[in-house]
Design an enzyme around this catalytic site. Structure first.
Site, PDB file in Angstrom:
ATOM      1  N   CYS A   1       4.964  -1.886  11.165  1.00 53.40           N
ATOM      2  CA  CYS A   1       4.330  -0.607  11.539  1.00 53.40           C
ATOM      3  C   CYS A   1       4.222  -0.422  13.045  1.00 53.40           C
ATOM      4  O   CYS A   1       3.934   0.683  13.516  1.00 53.40           O
ATOM      5  CB  CYS A   1       2.948  -0.516  10.916  1.00 53.40           C
ATOM      6  SG  CYS A   1       2.958  -0.810   9.150  1.00 53.40           S
TER       7      CYS A   1
ATOM      8  N   HIS B   1      -1.264   4.067  14.938  1.00 56.42           N
ATOM      9  CA  HIS B   1      -0.695   3.881  13.608  1.00 56.42           C
ATOM     10  C   HIS B   1      -1.710   4.390  12.579  1.00 56.42           C
ATOM     11  O   HIS B   1      -2.917   4.181  12.726  1.00 56.42           O
ATOM     12  CB  HIS B   1      -0.403   2.396  13.392  1.00 56.42           C
ATOM     13  CG  HIS B   1       0.058   2.081  12.005  1.00 56.42           C
ATOM     14  ND1 HIS B   1       1.029   2.802  11.375  1.00 56.42           N
ATOM     15  CD2 HIS B   1      -0.354   1.132  11.112  1.00 56.42           C
ATOM     16  CE1 HIS B   1       1.205   2.322  10.163  1.00 56.42           C
ATOM     17  NE2 HIS B   1       0.389   1.304   9.977  1.00 56.42           N
TER      18      HIS B   1
ATOM     19  N   ASN C   1       0.127   6.289   5.032  1.00 53.89           N
ATOM     20  CA  ASN C   1       0.704   5.289   5.935  1.00 53.89           C
ATOM     21  C   ASN C   1       2.214   5.259   5.728  1.00 53.89           C
ATOM     22  O   ASN C   1       2.691   4.891   4.654  1.00 53.89           O
ATOM     23  CB  ASN C   1       0.067   3.928   5.606  1.00 53.89           C
ATOM     24  CG  ASN C   1       0.582   2.804   6.476  1.00 53.89           C
ATOM     25  OD1 ASN C   1       1.578   2.948   7.178  1.00 53.89           O
ATOM     26  ND2 ASN C   1      -0.097   1.666   6.421  1.00 53.89           N
TER      27      ASN C   1
HETATM   28  O1  UT7 Z   1       0.135  -0.479   7.908  1.00 58.15           O
HETATM   29  C1  UT7 Z   1      -0.030  -1.824   7.610  1.00 58.15           C
HETATM   30  C2  UT7 Z   1      -1.363  -2.250   7.906  1.00 58.15           C
HETATM   31  N1  UT7 Z   1      -2.233  -2.013   6.756  1.00 58.15           N
HETATM   32  C3  UT7 Z   1      -3.506  -1.856   6.959  1.00 58.15           C
HETATM   33  O2  UT7 Z   1      -3.941  -1.814   8.087  1.00 58.15           O
HETATM   34  C4  UT7 Z   1      -4.433  -1.781   5.785  1.00 58.15           C
HETATM   35  C5  UT7 Z   1      -5.708  -2.457   6.147  1.00 58.15           C
HETATM   36  N2  UT7 Z   1      -6.639  -2.544   5.028  1.00 58.15           N
HETATM   37  C6  UT7 Z   1      -7.279  -1.454   4.535  1.00 58.15           C
HETATM   38  O3  UT7 Z   1      -7.062  -0.362   4.982  1.00 58.15           O
HETATM   39  C7  UT7 Z   1      -8.307  -1.674   3.449  1.00 58.15           C
HETATM   40  O4  UT7 Z   1      -8.583  -3.034   3.333  1.00 58.15           O
HETATM   41  C8  UT7 Z   1      -7.885  -1.102   2.065  1.00 58.15           C
HETATM   42  C9  UT7 Z   1      -7.859   0.418   2.115  1.00 58.15           C
HETATM   43  C10 UT7 Z   1      -6.517  -1.629   1.677  1.00 58.15           C
HETATM   44  C11 UT7 Z   1      -8.895  -1.527   1.003  1.00 58.15           C
HETATM   45  O5  UT7 Z   1     -10.208  -1.070   1.377  1.00 58.15           O
HETATM   46  P1  UT7 Z   1     -11.448  -2.049   1.305  1.00 58.15           P
HETATM   47  O6  UT7 Z   1     -12.624  -1.277   1.715  1.00 58.15           O
HETATM   48  O7  UT7 Z   1     -11.107  -3.269   2.136  1.00 58.15           O
HETATM   49  O8  UT7 Z   1     -11.543  -2.373  -0.213  1.00 58.15           O
HETATM   50  P2  UT7 Z   1     -11.487  -3.805  -0.931  1.00 58.15           P
HETATM   51  O9  UT7 Z   1     -10.103  -4.349  -0.910  1.00 58.15           O
HETATM   52  O10 UT7 Z   1     -12.579  -4.663  -0.411  1.00 58.15           O
HETATM   53  O11 UT7 Z   1     -11.840  -3.423  -2.409  1.00 58.15           O
HETATM   54  C12 UT7 Z   1     -13.167  -2.977  -2.758  1.00 58.15           C
HETATM   55  C13 UT7 Z   1     -13.161  -2.616  -4.223  1.00 58.15           C
HETATM   56  C14 UT7 Z   1     -12.564  -3.708  -5.095  1.00 58.15           C
HETATM   57  O12 UT7 Z   1     -13.268  -3.701  -6.323  1.00 58.15           O
HETATM   58  P3  UT7 Z   1     -14.413  -4.798  -6.591  1.00 58.15           P
HETATM   59  O13 UT7 Z   1     -13.737  -6.138  -6.487  1.00 58.15           O
HETATM   60  O14 UT7 Z   1     -15.431  -4.581  -5.526  1.00 58.15           O
HETATM   61  O15 UT7 Z   1     -14.878  -4.451  -7.962  1.00 58.15           O
HETATM   62  C15 UT7 Z   1     -11.161  -3.209  -5.371  1.00 58.15           C
HETATM   63  O16 UT7 Z   1     -10.633  -3.709  -6.588  1.00 58.15           O
HETATM   64  O17 UT7 Z   1     -12.339  -1.455  -4.423  1.00 58.15           O
HETATM   65  C16 UT7 Z   1     -11.368  -1.723  -5.450  1.00 58.15           C
HETATM   66  N3  UT7 Z   1     -10.182  -0.943  -5.179  1.00 58.15           N
HETATM   67  C17 UT7 Z   1     -10.032   0.301  -5.629  1.00 58.15           C
HETATM   68  N4  UT7 Z   1     -10.824   1.089  -6.377  1.00 58.15           N
HETATM   69  C18 UT7 Z   1     -10.381   2.334  -6.661  1.00 58.15           C
HETATM   70  C19 UT7 Z   1      -9.088  -1.308  -4.468  1.00 58.15           C
HETATM   71  N5  UT7 Z   1      -8.217  -0.287  -4.456  1.00 58.15           N
HETATM   72  C20 UT7 Z   1      -8.781   0.726  -5.176  1.00 58.15           C
HETATM   73  C21 UT7 Z   1      -8.360   2.022  -5.517  1.00 58.15           C
HETATM   74  N6  UT7 Z   1      -9.192   2.781  -6.253  1.00 58.15           N
HETATM   75  N7  UT7 Z   1      -7.174   2.527  -5.109  1.00 58.15           N
END
Ligand code: UT7
Length: 327
Positions: free
Chosen positions: A110, A254, A284
């Site tokens: 990216c 980005h 993204n």
């Molecule tokens: O371009 C390349 C670089 N990429 C990035 O910079 C991405 C960086 N990371 C992020 O932007 C974030 O970490 C994400 C958007 C990918 C995830 O957000 P988060 O706030 O870190 O969520 P999480 O992974 O901690 O997940 C929290 C909860 C989990 O459920 P439990 O375990 O708390 O029950 C996930 O299973 O949200 C759940 N979850 C979702 N729920 C509904 C994960 N994806 C989804 C979804 N819809 N799409």
């Protein structure tokens, strides 16, 4: 000497996929996606990456009033080319008739558009006249549409620009943390070699959920890296340029997550309005994010002479890159 942008172009596929569309294929909601990422919709297409790249390139050439024959170098950035070989840059060179250009691809995920600008700066110093940079990504080809934590994030797009040598300054700063390689990766499909037993590399064994050919991400780890990397890249590039951060007129980051941009802005003590944001519409699109945004800004007449612009990207590698230039 510095880089001068002569023209920009981009291609966003017509097909819009909304958050609501995702609720039909994975357990998610519009509310979760908007709150956690800032994404409302993204573009997804079957159009080959090289056609998107060609379209963005033709638009940039037209905007720069430059004939394809005037281009000395085509630099393409992509993690989602249609072919392992030849390079995307060579395919585009042939299709647009840039017969005097040498052409090759770079992969810095990216952050690659910033790396390409820096490489272009070096080639311009060596005497090249005009360089075409194209960042084209069909992330839909390498997205696992059963993984809700990644599939809602990505979209397809291409962005391009024509650059030449100009007055003023260009400063850049880069970094790499290869220890973080396994926080964000996509593995090629395994070869079926008839003569040997195919053994998985040890690193991949640690990720039983990762599927061949699609992106695997430890979102939380990448998020932490991203906030620090954005702050460091922008601070270092501004310092090398001889500017205080608050003197930057515009920052094009980005577009991975609106929360990453908000947190970085806070850390850098810069107003969020200084950052260009289109993640809500495009999602993204990896290395295409920054040049697509630049094209939108340019076509809105908002890239004006004398402006100091900062670009900053981060992603798989893990890598980051930031640069500052004067329009
Ligand atoms: O371009 C390349 C670089 N990429 C990035 O910079 C991405 C960086 N990371 C992020 O932007 C974030 O970490 C994400 C958007 C990918 C995830 O957000 P988060 O706030 O870190 O969520 P999480 O992974 O901690 O997940 C929290 C909860 C989990 O459920 P439990 O375990 O708390 O029950 C996930 O299973 O949200 C759940 N979850 C979702 N729920 C509904 C994960 N994806 C989804 C979804 N819809 N799409």
């Amino acid at each position: 000497m510095a880089i001068k942008i002569l023209g920009t172009g981009s291609y966003l596929p017509e097909n819009i996929v909304t958050n609501e569309d995702f609720t039909k294929i994975v357990d998610t909601s519009d509310e979760w996606i908007v709150k956690r990422t800032g994404i409302h919709e993204r573009r997804i297409t079957e159009t080959p990456t090289y056609v998107m790249a060609e379209t963005a390139a033709r638009r940039a050439l037209e905007n720069a009033r430059t004939a394809p024959e005037e281009i000395d170098l085509i630099l393409c950035t992509t993690v989602s080319s249609d072919f392992i070989t030849p390079s995307l840059a060579c395919i585009v060179q042939g299709r647009i008739g840039a017969k005097n250009a040498i052409a090759f691809d770079i992969n810095a995920a990216c952050a690659a558009f910033v790396y390409a600008l820096d490489l272009a700066d070096m080639y311009l110093l060596r005497g090249m006249g005009k360089i075409l940079i194209i960042s084209a990504e069909s992330l839909s080809k390498i997205t696992d549409y059963t993984d809700r934590s990644t599939c809602v994030l990505f979209g397809d797009a291409a962005g391009a620009c024509v650059v030449t040598a100009g007055e003023g300054k260009f400063a850049a700063s880069f970094g790499c943390d290869g220890a973080g390689a396994w926080t964000l990766f996509a593995r090629q499909h395994k070869n079926q070699v008839p003569f040997v037993e195919v053994i998985d590399p040890q690193e991949i064994d640690r990720f039983p959920d990762a599927k061949d050919g699609t992106l695997y991400m430890d979102g939380k780890e990448v998020y932490k890296f991203a906030v620090g990397a954005m702050a460091k890249a922008l601070t270092d590039a501004s310092g090398k340029f001889g500017l205080a951060l608050e003197e930057l007129d515009l920052i094009v980051p980005h577009q991975a997550n609106i929360r990453i941009i908000q947190t970085a802005a806070k850390e850098l003590k810069l107003p969020l309005e200084r950052f260009y944001v289109n993640i809500g519409r495009c999602g993204n699109t990896s290395s295409a994010c920054i040049p697509v945004a630049l094209d939108e800004i340019n076509r809105a007449g908002k890239l004006t002479a004398g402006m100091k612009v900062g670009l900053v990207g981060f992603g798989a590698g893990l890598v980051y890159g930031g640069c500052v230039f004067e329009v």
